[in-house]
Design an enzyme around this catalytic site. Structure first.
Site, short mmCIF file in Angstrom:
data_model
loop_
_atom_site.label_atom_id
_atom_site.label_comp_id
_atom_site.label_asym_id
_atom_site.label_seq_id
_atom_site.Cartn_x
_atom_site.Cartn_y
_atom_site.Cartn_z
N TYR A 97 7.74 32.96 -50.28
CA TYR A 97 6.74 33.25 -51.31
C TYR A 97 7.42 33.45 -52.66
O TYR A 97 8.60 33.80 -52.73
CB TYR A 97 5.97 34.53 -50.98
CG TYR A 97 4.90 34.39 -49.93
CD1 TYR A 97 3.57 34.19 -50.27
CD2 TYR A 97 5.21 34.47 -48.57
CE1 TYR A 97 2.58 34.07 -49.31
CE2 TYR A 97 4.23 34.36 -47.60
CZ TYR A 97 2.92 34.16 -47.97
OH TYR A 97 1.94 34.04 -47.03
N ARG A 157 3.17 41.92 -51.54
CA ARG A 157 2.60 42.58 -52.71
C ARG A 157 2.95 44.06 -52.77
O ARG A 157 3.05 44.64 -53.86
CB ARG A 157 1.09 42.36 -52.75
CG ARG A 157 0.74 40.91 -53.06
CD ARG A 157 -0.72 40.75 -53.43
NE ARG A 157 -1.60 40.81 -52.27
CZ ARG A 157 -2.81 41.34 -52.27
NH1 ARG A 157 -3.28 41.94 -53.35
NH2 ARG A 157 -3.56 41.30 -51.20
N ASP A 208 -4.33 35.99 -48.32
CA ASP A 208 -5.46 36.82 -48.70
C ASP A 208 -6.25 36.20 -49.84
O ASP A 208 -5.81 35.23 -50.48
CB ASP A 208 -4.97 38.21 -49.14
CG ASP A 208 -4.73 39.13 -47.96
OD1 ASP A 208 -5.28 38.88 -46.87
OD2 ASP A 208 -3.99 40.11 -48.13
N ARG A 222 -1.56 33.06 -42.98
CA ARG A 222 -2.88 33.33 -43.56
C ARG A 222 -2.71 34.07 -44.88
O ARG A 222 -2.07 35.12 -44.94
CB ARG A 222 -3.72 34.17 -42.59
CG ARG A 222 -4.03 33.46 -41.29
CD ARG A 222 -4.93 34.32 -40.41
NE ARG A 222 -5.24 33.64 -39.16
CZ ARG A 222 -6.04 34.14 -38.23
NH1 ARG A 222 -6.59 35.33 -38.41
NH2 ARG A 222 -6.28 33.47 -37.11
#
Length: 296
Positions: free
Chosen positions: A126, A214, A65, A63
């Protein structure tokens, strides 16, 4: 069908979808009643193009953001066998005609036995992109690259990253969620500057917890611009608590690039293993992952 089931229920077919999206105008992946989301758009489109009287829930590998992009996202949906047989040949083209241009489904196919988009995954990769160019970000890349207004030392960032790789409790870099573990195996964390000055962090782990990527990027940028020493990110990790100096960087620089799965004959075993909540070996617990793709 629930994402907790190991396979599709009798009379249903599990279908794998490979997709990508520009996260700018989405409030993340998960469906929300009053906001546009990737899951909501695809589920609505699927219902319309198959002329179904009910919606079918998607289960996703990770999932994302609000504002986070995906190039290699994977999901699955359990469809009635009759509906799948009727629409399978034209479903991809019909979804392309119905979906907005900032979300695309690239492949729709019957999943192998034991496949679960979330629990069968063995890693997610990522990329976070940033530039320290004094002139700012190329206007054509502004929706996917963060501007950092300090010169960055990539070698220092890579040295600091090396101290974070491995299996750890990443509580210091995650937003805690009730009942969820923050133990993850970070398999790769590397930075590279390209010929155009864009610096890309490649981050791969078995799974991620909320805000993990992040937060890691935020800490490592502080090393790269000289505000913190190379040893600092690893010390924050070892402390196990959030440090106010660790900033969660903006989401638009982050893209889910790829999800990895084992061979088809290992999917079911991975599916079962990934449901086990784990502790670190030093605590005498199992080392299996809890399967959360995370919201990064």
């Amino acid at each position: 069908m629930s994402e907790e089931t190991e396979g599709a229920a009798p009379g249903f077919v599990r279908v794998r979808l490979d997709l990508s999206y520009d996260g700018k105008d989405f409030s993340g992946w998960a469906r929300q009643a009053t906001r546009r989301t990737v899951q909501g758009d695809i589920e609505d489109a699927l219902k319309i193009v198959t002329r179904s009287s009910e919606s079918y829930d998607l289960t996703v590998a990770g999932r994302t953001d609000a504002g986070v992009h995906a190039r290699g996202q994977v999901a699955h949906v359990d469809l009635p066998a009759e509906l799948w047989a009727e629409h399978r040949e034209k479903l991809l083209r019909r979804l392309a005609g119905r979906l907005a241009h900032d979300v695309r489904v690239w492949r729709v196919e019957e999943a192998p036995p034991g496949f679960n988009a979330r629990f069968s995954a063995i890693w997610r990769r990522y990329a976070y992109r940033v530039t320290d160019d004094p002139g700012g970000v190329d206007p054509l890349l502004r929706g996917h690259v963060l501007w950092h207004d300090w010169t960055l030392d990539v070698d220092a960032m890579n040295a600091a990253s090396a101290g974070l790789v491995g299996e750890h409790d990443f509580a210091a870099y995650c937003k805690r969620r009730e009942g969820a573990t923050t133990i993850r195996t970070l398999q790769r964390l590397e930075w590279e500057r390209d010929a155009h000055g864009v610096i890309t962090a490649t981050v791969r782990a078995d799974a991620f917890c909320h805000n993990m990527v992040r937060s890691l990027v935020g800490a490592l940028l502080f090393v790269g611009d000289g505000h913190r020493p190379v040893e600092w990110p690893a010390k924050v990790l070892a402390a196990g608590v959030r440090d106010s100096a660790v900033h969660v960087v903006r989401p638009h620089g982050l893209t889910l690039e790829e999800v990895g799965y084992p061979a088809d004959d290992q999917l079911a075993a991975r599916n079962r293993l990934a449901r086990n909540k784990r502790t670190l070996p030093a605590a005498g617990g199992t080392t299996s992952v809890d399967g959360c793709g995370g919201c990064c």
